[in-house]
Scaffold this motif. Structure first.
Motif, PDB file in Angstrom:
ATOM      1  N   VAL A 277       0.996  -1.132   0.145  1.00  0.00           N
ATOM      2  CA  VAL A 277       0.247   0.073   0.177  1.00  0.00           C
ATOM      3  C   VAL A 277       0.714   1.136  -0.019  1.00  0.00           C
ATOM      4  CG1 VAL A 277      -1.549   1.420   1.500  1.00  0.00           C
ATOM      5  CG2 VAL A 277      -2.031  -1.012   1.054  1.00  0.00           C
ATOM      6  N   LYS A 278       1.893   1.342   0.902  1.00  0.00           N
ATOM      7  CA  LYS A 278       3.050   2.349   1.028  1.00  0.00           C
ATOM      8  C   LYS A 278       3.640   2.694  -0.476  1.00  0.00           C
ATOM      9  CE  LYS A 278       3.924   2.205   5.755  1.00  0.00           C
ATOM     10  NZ  LYS A 278       4.986   1.642   6.810  1.00  0.00           N
ATOM     11  N   ASN A 279       3.995   1.511  -1.012  1.00  0.00           N
ATOM     12  CA  ASN A 279       4.394   1.716  -2.310  1.00  0.00           C
ATOM     13  C   ASN A 279       3.492   2.065  -3.464  1.00  0.00           C
ATOM     14  OD1 ASN A 279       6.754   1.079  -4.208  1.00  0.00           O
ATOM     15  ND2 ASN A 279       5.342  -0.565  -5.045  1.00  0.00           N
ATOM     16  N   TYR A 287      -5.243   1.516  -6.958  1.00  0.00           N
ATOM     17  CA  TYR A 287      -5.211   0.392  -6.476  1.00  0.00           C
ATOM     18  C   TYR A 287      -6.341   0.332  -5.358  1.00  0.00           C
ATOM     19  CZ  TYR A 287      -4.033   2.389  -1.641  1.00  0.00           C
ATOM     20  OH  TYR A 287      -4.024   2.907  -0.528  1.00  0.00           O
ATOM     21  N   CYS A 288      -6.847  -0.890  -5.084  1.00  0.00           N
ATOM     22  CA  CYS A 288      -7.934  -0.834  -4.072  1.00  0.00           C
ATOM     23  C   CYS A 288      -7.808  -2.082  -2.877  1.00  0.00           C
ATOM     24  CB  CYS A 288      -9.261  -1.175  -4.989  1.00  0.00           C
ATOM     25  SG  CYS A 288      -9.482  -3.108  -5.443  1.00  0.00           S
ATOM     26  N   VAL A 289      -8.294  -1.797  -1.688  1.00  0.00           N
ATOM     27  CA  VAL A 289      -8.364  -2.847  -0.664  1.00  0.00           C
ATOM     28  C   VAL A 289      -9.814  -3.095  -0.501  1.00  0.00           C
ATOM     29  CG1 VAL A 289      -8.038  -3.242   1.781  1.00  0.00           C
ATOM     30  CG2 VAL A 289      -6.395  -1.873   0.496  1.00  0.00           C
ATOM     31  N   ALA A 290     -10.250  -4.608  -0.530  1.00  0.00           N
ATOM     32  CA  ALA A 290     -11.549  -4.927  -0.583  1.00  0.00           C
ATOM     33  C   ALA A 290     -11.567  -6.169   0.352  1.00  0.00           C
ATOM     34  CB  ALA A 290     -12.106  -5.412  -1.819  1.00  0.00           C
ATOM     35  N   ASN A 326      -3.998 -12.186  -9.508  1.00  0.00           N
ATOM     36  CA  ASN A 326      -2.628 -11.277  -9.795  1.00  0.00           C
ATOM     37  C   ASN A 326      -2.619 -10.428  -8.603  1.00  0.00           C
ATOM     38  OD1 ASN A 326      -5.432 -10.173 -10.359  1.00  0.00           O
ATOM     39  ND2 ASN A 326      -4.207  -8.612 -11.877  1.00  0.00           N
ATOM     40  N   GLY A 327      -3.492 -10.266  -7.689  1.00  0.00           N
ATOM     41  CA  GLY A 327      -3.517  -9.616  -6.580  1.00  0.00           C
ATOM     42  C   GLY A 327      -3.206 -10.163  -5.151  1.00  0.00           C
ATOM     43  N   LEU A 328      -3.203  -9.701  -4.025  1.00  0.00           N
ATOM     44  CA  LEU A 328      -2.690 -10.366  -2.812  1.00  0.00           C
ATOM     45  C   LEU A 328      -3.996 -10.737  -1.930  1.00  0.00           C
ATOM     46  CD1 LEU A 328      -0.891 -11.172  -0.669  1.00  0.00           C
ATOM     47  CD2 LEU A 328      -0.980  -8.852   0.363  1.00  0.00           C
ATOM     48  N   GLY A 334     -12.980 -17.013   9.202  1.00  0.00           N
ATOM     49  CA  GLY A 334     -14.529 -17.251   8.951  1.00  0.00           C
ATOM     50  C   GLY A 334     -14.923 -17.493   7.467  1.00  0.00           C
ATOM     51  N   GLU A 335     -16.015 -16.564   7.016  1.00  0.00           N
ATOM     52  CA  GLU A 335     -16.265 -16.498   5.693  1.00  0.00           C
ATOM     53  C   GLU A 335     -15.924 -15.188   4.969  1.00  0.00           C
ATOM     54  OE1 GLU A 335     -20.019 -15.523   7.682  1.00  0.00           O
ATOM     55  OE2 GLU A 335     -18.389 -16.598   8.145  1.00  0.00           O
ATOM     56  N   GLU A 336     -14.824 -14.557   5.633  1.00  0.00           N
ATOM     57  CA  GLU A 336     -14.420 -13.131   5.218  1.00  0.00           C
ATOM     58  C   GLU A 336     -13.071 -13.395   4.580  1.00  0.00           C
ATOM     59  OE1 GLU A 336     -15.769  -9.615   7.304  1.00  0.00           O
ATOM     60  OE2 GLU A 336     -13.644  -9.765   8.132  1.00  0.00           O
ATOM     61  N   PHE A 337     -12.751 -12.703   3.449  1.00  0.00           N
ATOM     62  CA  PHE A 337     -11.798 -12.858   2.518  1.00  0.00           C
ATOM     63  C   PHE A 337     -11.197 -11.318   2.514  1.00  0.00           C
ATOM     64  CE2 PHE A 337     -13.753 -16.501   2.051  1.00  0.00           C
ATOM     65  CZ  PHE A 337     -13.044 -17.558   1.996  1.00  0.00           C
ATOM     66  N   GLY A 338      -9.950 -11.164   2.206  1.00  0.00           N
ATOM     67  CA  GLY A 338      -9.125  -9.864   1.908  1.00  0.00           C
ATOM     68  C   GLY A 338      -8.506  -9.744   0.452  1.00  0.00           C
ATOM     69  N   VAL A 339      -8.555  -8.889  -0.382  1.00  0.00           N
ATOM     70  CA  VAL A 339      -7.878  -8.591  -1.553  1.00  0.00           C
ATOM     71  C   VAL A 339      -7.178  -7.160  -1.715  1.00  0.00           C
ATOM     72  CG1 VAL A 339      -8.255  -8.470  -3.829  1.00  0.00           C
ATOM     73  CG2 VAL A 339      -9.744 -10.219  -2.531  1.00  0.00           C
ATOM     74  N   LEU A 340      -6.063  -7.256  -2.008  1.00  0.00           N
ATOM     75  CA  LEU A 340      -5.579  -6.193  -2.438  1.00  0.00           C
ATOM     76  C   LEU A 340      -5.082  -6.077  -4.092  1.00  0.00           C
ATOM     77  CD1 LEU A 340      -3.816  -3.443  -2.096  1.00  0.00           C
ATOM     78  CD2 LEU A 340      -2.021  -4.689  -1.393  1.00  0.00           C
ATOM     79  N   LEU A 341      -5.638  -5.182  -4.891  1.00  0.00           N
ATOM     80  CA  LEU A 341      -5.425  -5.140  -6.453  1.00  0.00           C
ATOM     81  C   LEU A 341      -4.731  -3.925  -6.603  1.00  0.00           C
ATOM     82  CD1 LEU A 341      -9.132  -6.675  -7.612  1.00  0.00           C
ATOM     83  CD2 LEU A 341      -6.680  -7.819  -7.416  1.00  0.00           C
ATOM     84  N   SER A 342      -4.059  -4.098  -7.781  1.00  0.00           N
ATOM     85  CA  SER A 342      -3.730  -2.793  -8.248  1.00  0.00           C
ATOM     86  C   SER A 342      -4.069  -2.743  -9.775  1.00  0.00           C
ATOM     87  CB  SER A 342      -2.074  -2.753  -8.403  1.00  0.00           C
ATOM     88  OG  SER A 342      -1.542  -3.563  -8.852  1.00  0.00           O
ATOM     89  N   GLY A 343      -4.045  -1.652 -10.653  1.00  0.00           N
ATOM     90  CA  GLY A 343      -4.569  -1.950 -12.104  1.00  0.00           C
ATOM     91  C   GLY A 343      -4.397  -0.522 -12.779  1.00  0.00           C
ATOM     92  N   ALA A 344      -4.901  -0.444 -14.010  1.00  0.00           N
ATOM     93  CA  ALA A 344      -4.686   0.724 -14.679  1.00  0.00           C
ATOM     94  C   ALA A 344      -5.474   1.845 -14.190  1.00  0.00           C
ATOM     95  CB  ALA A 344      -5.075   0.384 -16.113  1.00  0.00           C
TER      96      ALA A 344
END
Length: 417
Positions: A277-279, A287-290, A326-328, A334-344
């Motif tokens: 995120v810092k980068n 980018y987004c955090v979901a 292609n993201g982290l 539980g049933e909760e998931f995290g995603v970090l994506l970057s894109g155009a």
């Protein structure tokens, strides 16, 4: 494709045990009970990955089969029922992989380990740092028998350059006495860049002074050998250090991975996402955090059972890898998931998340004799300059908004009221 193993053994029970071990490792096995049979086999085809050779055969009672098989370029493990020093030295004077005394069942367990190593050792790069050509060639020859990927350097500063260019190097074997930069200084420099769980170091020296082993260890080395060393001890030290690295890797994997879905866990996600995120902020990358949460997951468990729920989580993780790989990714709990994506751009990232949501909603998961439908709600933060923790709080609030407003939808943090 299976690799071929030549089993040279006149005892049918022992040959059967070796064949069973080899087949468990996916070897294609060819058996021979005499030196003449070996010659006939090799004359017809010589594409063997390795061989196990009995020391005493009916037509080759004094180890004559060993040099013959080696002369055909087939790496060989010698099995022997003879334990005297002369026989041992005769075997070790030849470029064999190893020799194994047929003393008890442990011999066959050890044989399995050696065969496994021969299959996997090529994955490990070993850097030999030695200014003496003859000493360097001796170590390289020993390592070649064990099928390692080998790199060489003649002095310390050159070794650092080789290390930087070859990330597959997992072990450095360095002499003490070298010009420009000695082995102890090199060990110290290596440890400035590579932790012990990343790379092992073995120091070697022919110096009589016993303090060098302690100096090597105190300056970052993991082990020490005094020249001239016995090949058996050399191989044991190499194997031990490689095994230690593998064990550390397994422990780290277990610590960083969710046991059910094999996705990174919450701890690993935060460790990796924070610098990312810092980068992104510094480089002004879109980018987004979901946070993604499976809708009515408790109902799935209540209706279909917890095994079905676990199956849904595994399938969902596979979907994440396939469509957002292609993201982290992470299972936060539980049933909760995290995603970090970057894109155009923001539109592209939103579209990617929304298409994923639609695929999940229209899919059916087969379990036992049932087809299970489910959906996912998503809370997302785009291009925030806040800390990762703050963004996760905002994404969680957006997720709650999506849940409260019908589920199976995306809510963007800066658009919720």
């Amino acid at each position: 494709m299976s690799k071929k193993l030549l089993v040279v053994e006149d005892s049918k029970p022992i040959a059967s045990i070796i064949e069973a071990i080899a087949r468990s490792l996916n070897f294609e096995v060819t058996r021979a009970s005499s030196l003449q049979a070996v010659k006939n086999i090799i004359d017809e085809s010589n594409d063997f990955f390795a061989a196990t050779v009995d020391y005493a055969l009916p037509d080759a009672p004094d180890g004559e089969a060993i040099p013959y098989v080696l002369s055909k370029g087939i790496p060989s493990i010698v099995l022997t029922g003879m334990m005297d020093d002369d026989t041992r030295q005769k075997i070790l004077n030849q470029p064999v992989i190893d020799y194994i005394p047929k003393e008890n069942s442990q011999a066959f367990l050890y044989l399995k380990r050696i065969l496994e190593y021969q299959l996997t050792n090529s994955m490990y790069g070993i850097l030999v740092v030695e200014d003496s050509l003859s000493a360097r060639n001796h170590v390289v020859e020993l390592l070649k028998r064990r099928n390692f990927t080998i790199y060489t350097a003649t002095q310390g500063d050159e070794a650092l350059g080789v290390l930087a260019k070859n990330p597959d190097i997992k072990l450095v074997i360095t002499d003490l006495e070298m010009p420009v930069m000695d082995g102890i200084t090199l060990s110290n420099e290596i440890r400035k860049k590579y932790a012990r769980e990343q790379l092992a170091i073995i120091g070697i020296s022919g110096a009589v002074n016993g303090i060098h082993s302690a100096r090597f260890i105190k300056n970052g080395a993991d082990d020490f050998l005094r020249k001239p060393f016995c090949p058996e001890e050399f191989y044991c030290r190499i194997t031990q250090n490689i095994d230690n690295l593998n064990n550390i890797e397994k422990i780290q994997h277990a610590a960083n991975t969710d046991y059910l879905t094999e996705l990174p866990n919450r701890r690993y996600f935060f460790t990796q996402a924070e610098p990312s995120v810092k980068n992104h902020i510094e480089n002004q990358t879109t980018y987004c955090v979901a946070i993604l949460d499976i809708d009515f997951f408790k109902k799935v468990n209540d209706i279909h059972g917890h095994d079905a729920g676990d199956h849904i989580l595994k399938v969902f993780a596979l979907y994440l890898r396939k469509h957002l790989g292609n993201g982290l990714l992470s299972r936060l709990g539980g049933e909760e998931f995290g995603v970090l994506l970057s894109g155009a751009n923001k539109k592209e990232l939103y579209s990617k998340l929304d298409q994923f949501r639609e695929r999940v909603a229209t899919s059916k998961v087969s379990y036992a004799d049932k087809e299970i439908n489910y959906s996912v709600s998503i809370g997302v933060v785009f291009n925030s300059k806040k800390t990762l923790t703050q963004q996760m709080i905002e994404a969680d609030a957006a997720l709650y908004f999506a849940k409260e407003n019908g589920r199976n939808r995306i809510a963007v943090a800066d658009k919720i009221s």
